[in-house]
Design a protein around this motif. Structure first.
Motif, short mmCIF file in Angstrom:
data_model
loop_
_atom_site.label_atom_id
_atom_site.label_comp_id
_atom_site.label_asym_id
_atom_site.label_seq_id
_atom_site.Cartn_x
_atom_site.Cartn_y
_atom_site.Cartn_z
N LEU A 404 -31.59 72.93 -11.53
CA LEU A 404 -32.27 72.22 -12.30
C LEU A 404 -32.84 71.38 -11.09
O LEU A 404 -33.73 70.82 -10.67
N ASP A 407 -34.77 72.93 -7.95
CA ASP A 407 -35.45 73.08 -8.34
C ASP A 407 -36.91 72.05 -9.00
O ASP A 407 -37.52 72.40 -7.92
N LEU A 408 -36.32 71.16 -9.44
CA LEU A 408 -37.28 70.45 -9.41
C LEU A 408 -37.78 68.58 -7.85
O LEU A 408 -38.57 68.70 -7.62
N ILE A 411 -40.19 71.60 -5.67
CA ILE A 411 -41.07 71.70 -6.55
C ILE A 411 -41.84 70.59 -6.15
O ILE A 411 -43.55 70.19 -5.79
N ALA A 419 -41.06 76.72 -5.47
CA ALA A 419 -39.85 76.21 -6.57
C ALA A 419 -38.01 76.53 -6.05
O ALA A 419 -38.62 77.52 -4.90
N ALA A 479 -41.42 64.82 -13.29
CA ALA A 479 -41.68 66.23 -14.16
C ALA A 479 -42.30 65.62 -14.80
O ALA A 479 -42.73 65.40 -15.70
N VAL A 592 -46.23 68.47 -10.85
CA VAL A 592 -44.44 69.46 -10.76
C VAL A 592 -43.69 69.85 -12.28
O VAL A 592 -43.60 70.63 -12.22
N ARG A 593 -44.70 69.70 -13.37
CA ARG A 593 -43.66 69.70 -15.36
C ARG A 593 -44.29 70.83 -15.36
O ARG A 593 -43.83 72.18 -15.59
N LYS A 595 -45.59 73.21 -12.79
CA LYS A 595 -44.90 74.43 -11.52
C LYS A 595 -43.64 74.39 -12.77
O LYS A 595 -42.82 75.80 -12.47
N TRP A 596 -43.04 73.49 -12.65
CA TRP A 596 -41.30 73.90 -13.29
C TRP A 596 -41.36 73.87 -15.16
O TRP A 596 -40.85 75.87 -14.87
#
Length: 600
Positions: A404, A407-408, A411, A419, A479, A592-593, A595-596
């Motif tokens: 997690l 990933d963030l 991104i 990502a 995010a 970011v949010r 994309k995530w």
């Protein structure tokens, strides 16, 4: 010069011997006949025929572990009545190691090996047989000839009484479901077989044939499962760019209470509760499990740590990268289901918060690093004891949370361009498809850095190879989120023990490091009779109304002797996290949010 010439001659001699031995071995033909004359007593009878032999000796071997489950299980312990014949005569089979039998076969071109296997362990990784069905986990059923792992084999199955189905990812021979073919033993040992009267339903996902076999009944809706599995599969294929299989098999065992899964090259075995499909929460958990095991089709079965294949079935395969193989898969299992829109974003965030709570409430988090938990899986993860919670962590849980954060990180650093998906696809293509091998720890780190656009040495040193607490809010802020502890301001007292569930007597099964019970000496296996003279309840709070600093008297029985133990209660250090949105998120945070979470 003479020494060099001698070495060259010796090398050529060895090479000639190895070549002739290998060619002789590969020329052999191997077939098995499987029958169940005493299925009700949990036995399978195996007849193995090997023809075309040209060597003077032959080893028969049984794997000691099964890929995907990192524990030496000693499968040879379940073999009995092993007998070898050639030309109508019995050959001596000398056991030379716990899982190896040696045969002298000078002048013998074919042998027949018969043996029985006792199978009565319910799990996704071990064989189980009764009069209703047979689940054959291949590594604990099939002996194989040493030095012949690359040899093909044919398996003919004679079903018990009225059993009418065989489910396996192994190819059928001439369309006969009771006769299967494996091109080598690595595939055979990665292809479980179900025999019985299971319900089977099929569906197609963009040209790939899927089969689901349900054993044990249940409240499932096969049409809904087909639709939801299709959505999950398509989301996973979208990450890697291809589905490497022509067909794939789900074997599902439905019990009164069940769970767990084990991945295979072209199939998986799932454990489920037969009545759990009726509630939305439990059904979503089933989808998450299926998502996890199917994601392994790429991550671990093809994109893998370099030590995890080709396999040495005699010895452990140690790697520090199970946090990638299993942890990243645990992260993606819920990411994928969320992307299918089978449940809302709030559900996904709640699942992430629950994982954070589970990890942060484990005392072993301060003791064992993530890489060490991977490496020590063979001696710790699958051999838990009463103190495991205090000394170790799960590479599934922490690995998922590290996934997690990474990933963030990727991104955010790439401003929404890349990502973790891109890392997974790149590593799959570069190592499985191009280099045709597994990756090293350093190589996966380089793959992450390629898309993060910066070195991740400090990240590795702190959070993977070190014990630095994970800075969730630093990364979640990318995010526009944060986590908060809903128990942060509580002043609850806690004794710090776990007990046997659904048992009237209070038997201590665990003592948390640093708790009141730990400090003042309550032991595992103690039976607590009363607290301050009041008999302990069968369930519920043991110390209602008590506060940190209060003193209690615990009466217990230890080794048959009654003991009064004074305890000073301490403040509970339990944490329970939840996600919250940061106020006024910036454009960068919303990028970011989006994309995530794949949200608009």
């Amino acid at each position: 010069m003479k020494k060099i010439e001698l070495k060259v001659i010796l090398f050529l001699t060895i090479l000639f011997y190895m070549t002739t031995t290998t060619s002789a071995a590969t020329a052999a033909s191997i077939s098995y006949s499987i029958s169940f004359p005493e299925a009700q007593a949990h036995y399978v009878d195996v007849e193995m025929k090997i023809t075309g032999l040209k060597q003077n000796s032959l080893e028969l071997k049984m794997p000691v572990w099964t890929p995907g489950s990192y524990l030496v299980r000693e499968f040879a312990k379940n073999i009995e009545s092993l007998n070898v014949t050639a030309d109508g005569k019995t050959l001596a089979a000398t056991k030379t190691r716990k899982n190896i039998w040696n045969l002298k076969i000078t002048g013998v071109s074919s042998v027949t090996v018969t043996y029985r296997v006792y199978a009565f362990e319910i799990s996704v990784r071990t064989s189980f047989i009764d009069n209703k069905y047979a689940f054959l986990s291949s590594p604990d059923i099939f002996l194989y000839p040493g030095n012949m792992l690359n040899s093909p084999a044919t398996i003919h199955i004679k079903p018990y009484k009225k059993w009418d189905k065989v489910t396996s990812s192994l190819e059928k021979v001439n369309g006969d479901q009771f006769t299967r073919y494996s091109p080598n033993f690595d595939i055979l040992f990665d292809s479980p077989i179900e025999v019985g009267n299971q319900e089977v339903f099929n569906f197609d996902v963009d040209g790939v044939a899927y089969e689901v076999a349900m054993t044990g009944g249940g409240t499932y809706d096969d049409e809904r499962i087909k639709q939801d599995f299709t959505k999950i599969i398509r989301e996973q294929v979208a990450i890697f760019g291809e589905n490497p299989n022509k067909h794939y098999t789900f074997i599902v065992h439905n019990y009164l209470k069940g769970g767990g899964g084990l991945e295979h090259l072209s199939s998986t075995v799932l454990g489920a509760s037969r009545d759990a499909y009726s509630t939305e929460k439990n059904y979503q958990s089933f989808l998450s499990l299926a998502s996890h095991e199917h994601f392994h089709l790429w991550n671990v079965k093809r994109l893998r740590p370099i030590i995890l294949g080709p396999f040495d079935y005699d010895n452990e395969a140690y790697t520090t990268n199970l946090w990638i193989a299993e942890g990243f898969t645990a992260y993606y299992q819920d990411v994928i289901v969320h992307r299918t829109k089978l449940y809302p974003t709030d559900n996904f965030l709640a699942l992430m918060a629950a994982q954070i709570s589970a990890l942060e409430n484990q005392p072993g988090l301060k003791v064992q690093t993530l890489s060490a938990s991977s490496y020590d899986a063979w001696i710790k993860a699958y051999r838990p004891n009463e103190n495991s919670n205090n000394t170790g962590i799960s590479y599934y849980t922490k690995g998922a949370l590290v996934g997690l954060l990474l990933d963030l990180e990727i991104i955010n650093d790439s401003k929404g361009k890349h990502a973790l998906d891109d890392v997974m696809k790149y590593m799959y293509t570069e190592y499985y498809k191009v280099k045709k091998r597994g990756y090293t720890d350093a190589e996966f780190k380089l793959g992450l850095e390629k898309f993060a656009g910066k070195k991740l040495t400090d990240f590795y040193n702190n959070y993977i190879n070190g014990l630095t607490p994970l800075p969730y809010n630093k990364y979640l802020a990318y995010a526009g989120y944060k986590i908060t502890d809903s128990l942060a301001n509580s002043n609850n007292a806690e004794l710090g023990i776990t007990r046997l569930e659904k048992v009237a007597r209070l038997i201590v099964t665990g003592v948390s490091r640093g708790s009141a019970a730990w400090v003042d000496g309550i032991n595992v296996n103690d039976e607590i009779l009363s607290i301050d003279g009041v008999p302990v309840p069968e369930k519920g709070d043991l110390i209602p109304g008590k506060k940190p600093g209060d003193k209690i008297m615990v009466k217990l029985v230890r080794d048959g002797l009654t003991l009064d133990l004074p305890i000073k209660l301490l403040k509970s250090n339990r944490q329970k996290f939840k996600f919250e949105e940061l106020p006024n998120p910036t454009t960068e945070q919303l990028t970011v949010r989006k994309k995530w979470l794949k949200v608009n």
